[in-house]
Design a protein around this motif. Sequence first.
Motif, PDB file in Angstrom:
ATOM      1  N   PRO A 154      83.585  19.525  40.499  1.00  0.00           N
ATOM      2  CA  PRO A 154      82.211  20.042  40.517  1.00  0.00           C
ATOM      3  C   PRO A 154      81.276  19.076  41.249  1.00  0.00           C
ATOM      4  O   PRO A 154      81.407  17.857  41.129  1.00  0.00           O
ATOM      5  CB  PRO A 154      81.848  20.134  39.029  1.00  0.00           C
ATOM      6  N   VAL A 155      80.362  19.649  42.019  1.00  0.00           N
ATOM      7  CA  VAL A 155      79.368  18.850  42.746  1.00  0.00           C
ATOM      8  C   VAL A 155      78.010  19.118  42.110  1.00  0.00           C
ATOM      9  O   VAL A 155      77.582  20.264  42.005  1.00  0.00           O
ATOM     10  CB  VAL A 155      79.339  19.240  44.248  1.00  0.00           C
ATOM     11  N   HIS A 156      77.346  18.047  41.675  1.00  0.00           N
ATOM     12  CA  HIS A 156      76.038  18.177  41.032  1.00  0.00           C
ATOM     13  C   HIS A 156      74.958  18.093  42.103  1.00  0.00           C
ATOM     14  O   HIS A 156      74.919  17.147  42.888  1.00  0.00           O
ATOM     15  CB  HIS A 156      75.862  17.084  39.980  1.00  0.00           C
ATOM     16  N   ILE A 157      74.078  19.108  42.120  1.00  0.00           N
ATOM     17  CA  ILE A 157      73.057  19.195  43.164  1.00  0.00           C
ATOM     18  C   ILE A 157      71.702  19.540  42.571  1.00  0.00           C
ATOM     19  O   ILE A 157      71.612  19.928  41.402  1.00  0.00           O
ATOM     20  CB  ILE A 157      73.439  20.274  44.224  1.00  0.00           C
ATOM     21  N   THR A 158      70.665  19.368  43.372  1.00  0.00           N
ATOM     22  CA  THR A 158      69.346  19.901  43.022  1.00  0.00           C
ATOM     23  C   THR A 158      68.930  20.848  44.137  1.00  0.00           C
ATOM     24  O   THR A 158      69.256  20.635  45.310  1.00  0.00           O
ATOM     25  CB  THR A 158      68.279  18.790  42.872  1.00  0.00           C
ATOM     26  N   LEU A 159      68.220  21.901  43.750  1.00  0.00           N
ATOM     27  CA  LEU A 159      67.789  22.914  44.704  1.00  0.00           C
ATOM     28  C   LEU A 159      66.286  23.118  44.579  1.00  0.00           C
ATOM     29  O   LEU A 159      65.728  22.952  43.487  1.00  0.00           O
ATOM     30  CB  LEU A 159      68.505  24.237  44.413  1.00  0.00           C
ATOM     31  N   PRO A 160      65.600  23.490  45.681  1.00  0.00           N
ATOM     32  CA  PRO A 160      64.161  23.742  45.603  1.00  0.00           C
ATOM     33  C   PRO A 160      63.876  24.954  44.718  1.00  0.00           C
ATOM     34  O   PRO A 160      64.406  26.044  44.946  1.00  0.00           O
ATOM     35  CB  PRO A 160      63.765  23.996  47.062  1.00  0.00           C
ATOM     36  N   GLY A 161      63.041  24.742  43.685  1.00  0.00           N
ATOM     37  CA  GLY A 161      62.819  25.763  42.662  1.00  0.00           C
ATOM     38  C   GLY A 161      62.287  27.082  43.188  1.00  0.00           C
ATOM     39  O   GLY A 161      62.818  28.141  42.854  1.00  0.00           O
ATOM     40  N   HIS A 162      61.237  27.041  44.005  1.00  0.00           N
ATOM     41  CA  HIS A 162      60.607  28.279  44.464  1.00  0.00           C
ATOM     42  C   HIS A 162      61.554  29.082  45.358  1.00  0.00           C
ATOM     43  O   HIS A 162      61.704  30.300  45.198  1.00  0.00           O
ATOM     44  CB  HIS A 162      59.295  27.974  45.203  1.00  0.00           C
ATOM     45  N   GLU A 163      62.206  28.398  46.291  1.00  0.00           N
ATOM     46  CA  GLU A 163      63.140  29.086  47.199  1.00  0.00           C
ATOM     47  C   GLU A 163      64.288  29.715  46.426  1.00  0.00           C
ATOM     48  O   GLU A 163      64.706  30.841  46.709  1.00  0.00           O
ATOM     49  CB  GLU A 163      63.690  28.111  48.239  1.00  0.00           C
ATOM     50  N   LEU A 164      64.804  28.972  45.435  1.00  0.00           N
ATOM     51  CA  LEU A 164      65.915  29.501  44.634  1.00  0.00           C
ATOM     52  C   LEU A 164      65.461  30.702  43.812  1.00  0.00           C
ATOM     53  O   LEU A 164      66.172  31.710  43.720  1.00  0.00           O
ATOM     54  CB  LEU A 164      66.465  28.399  43.721  1.00  0.00           C
ATOM     55  N   LEU A 165      64.269  30.626  43.234  1.00  0.00           N
ATOM     56  CA  LEU A 165      63.739  31.736  42.438  1.00  0.00           C
ATOM     57  C   LEU A 165      63.629  33.002  43.283  1.00  0.00           C
ATOM     58  O   LEU A 165      64.029  34.089  42.851  1.00  0.00           O
ATOM     59  CB  LEU A 165      62.369  31.358  41.872  1.00  0.00           C
ATOM     60  N   LEU A 166      63.116  32.871  44.512  1.00  0.00           N
ATOM     61  CA  LEU A 166      63.009  34.027  45.407  1.00  0.00           C
ATOM     62  C   LEU A 166      64.386  34.571  45.760  1.00  0.00           C
ATOM     63  O   LEU A 166      64.612  35.778  45.782  1.00  0.00           O
ATOM     64  CB  LEU A 166      62.261  33.638  46.685  1.00  0.00           C
ATOM     65  N   ALA A 167      65.340  33.672  46.033  1.00  0.00           N
ATOM     66  CA  ALA A 167      66.692  34.096  46.416  1.00  0.00           C
ATOM     67  C   ALA A 167      67.365  34.860  45.279  1.00  0.00           C
ATOM     68  O   ALA A 167      68.046  35.868  45.507  1.00  0.00           O
ATOM     69  CB  ALA A 167      67.534  32.887  46.807  1.00  0.00           C
ATOM     70  N   LEU A 168      67.161  34.407  44.032  1.00  0.00           N
ATOM     71  CA  LEU A 168      67.849  35.013  42.886  1.00  0.00           C
ATOM     72  C   LEU A 168      67.288  36.381  42.509  1.00  0.00           C
ATOM     73  O   LEU A 168      67.828  37.048  41.628  1.00  0.00           O
ATOM     74  CB  LEU A 168      67.798  34.077  41.675  1.00  0.00           C
ATOM     75  N   ARG A 169      66.227  36.816  43.189  1.00  0.00           N
ATOM     76  CA  ARG A 169      65.743  38.182  42.953  1.00  0.00           C
ATOM     77  C   ARG A 169      66.743  39.207  43.473  1.00  0.00           C
ATOM     78  O   ARG A 169      66.709  40.361  43.078  1.00  0.00           O
ATOM     79  CB  ARG A 169      64.379  38.378  43.631  1.00  0.00           C
ATOM     80  N   THR A 170      67.597  38.789  44.397  1.00  0.00           N
ATOM     81  CA  THR A 170      68.665  39.652  44.910  1.00  0.00           C
ATOM     82  C   THR A 170      69.911  39.399  44.073  1.00  0.00           C
ATOM     83  O   THR A 170      70.403  38.273  44.032  1.00  0.00           O
ATOM     84  CB  THR A 170      68.971  39.345  46.386  1.00  0.00           C
ATOM     85  N   PRO A 171      70.453  40.421  43.393  1.00  0.00           N
ATOM     86  CA  PRO A 171      71.668  40.208  42.595  1.00  0.00           C
ATOM     87  C   PRO A 171      72.823  39.725  43.479  1.00  0.00           C
ATOM     88  O   PRO A 171      73.001  40.198  44.593  1.00  0.00           O
ATOM     89  CB  PRO A 171      71.968  41.594  42.024  1.00  0.00           C
ATOM     90  N   ASN A 172      73.592  38.774  42.981  1.00  0.00           N
ATOM     91  CA  ASN A 172      74.775  38.248  43.687  1.00  0.00           C
ATOM     92  C   ASN A 172      74.441  37.759  45.093  1.00  0.00           C
ATOM     93  O   ASN A 172      75.216  37.924  46.026  1.00  0.00           O
ATOM     94  CB  ASN A 172      75.885  39.313  43.763  1.00  0.00           C
ATOM     95  N   VAL A 173      73.265  37.160  45.240  1.00  0.00           N
ATOM     96  CA  VAL A 173      72.838  36.684  46.563  1.00  0.00           C
ATOM     97  C   VAL A 173      73.833  35.657  47.104  1.00  0.00           C
ATOM     98  O   VAL A 173      74.431  34.884  46.349  1.00  0.00           O
ATOM     99  CB  VAL A 173      71.414  36.077  46.480  1.00  0.00           C
ATOM    100  N   LEU A 174      74.033  35.690  48.408  1.00  0.00           N
ATOM    101  CA  LEU A 174      74.914  34.727  49.061  1.00  0.00           C
ATOM    102  C   LEU A 174      74.051  33.574  49.561  1.00  0.00           C
ATOM    103  O   LEU A 174      73.150  33.770  50.382  1.00  0.00           O
ATOM    104  CB  LEU A 174      75.657  35.391  50.225  1.00  0.00           C
TER     105      LEU A 174
END
Length: 198
Positions: free
Chosen positions: A39-59
Amino acid sequence: MSEVKIAAELRSEFGKGAARRVRRDNKVPGVLYGHGTDPVHITLPGHELLLALRTPNVLLALDIDGKNELAIPKAVQRDPLKGFLEHVDLLLVKRGEKVNVEIPVHTEGELAPGGYLLEHVLNALPVEAEATHIPESVSVSVEGLEAGASVLAKDITLPNGVKLAVEEDAVVLQVLAAQAEEPTGEVAEGEGEEAAEA
């Protein structure tokens, strides 16, 4: 389906305190795993990730310190009150690879007149699809259905290359008759006792 490009950073600090510091910076801690790798531990930008996750199963096309990886969300933890993202588990995928996911089921049309109720037995349909071609949803017509009618998994038209990952005869939707008001518990119990004595 479209890819969403997100820049991620490797994370070296762990634990609740470290996670809180990450979230204070409007970032989301996450773990990237799959393909037998550690496993690789990462941090992601919150706002961008929130927008991306509005699409189910987003790639997600992740850029991690100059290395590109494709991933799909497998588990998302949100704050139960405020709804902000607390943590995300991402699964590594490759182009052409088949993955098992659940896709939302949307209904179209009106039930037959009569005050019927539509029950979603499965809110999402388990399917197997190519990681880079996961449908966002499937649509089902319920036009004119009456009480007792049901829609089975095999009745749903899937896009090319997508297969069911559930029994064909699994009930996805069913139409119920609207129930009349039930008698209070005391009356119902009394009737039961009288029937037992008889």
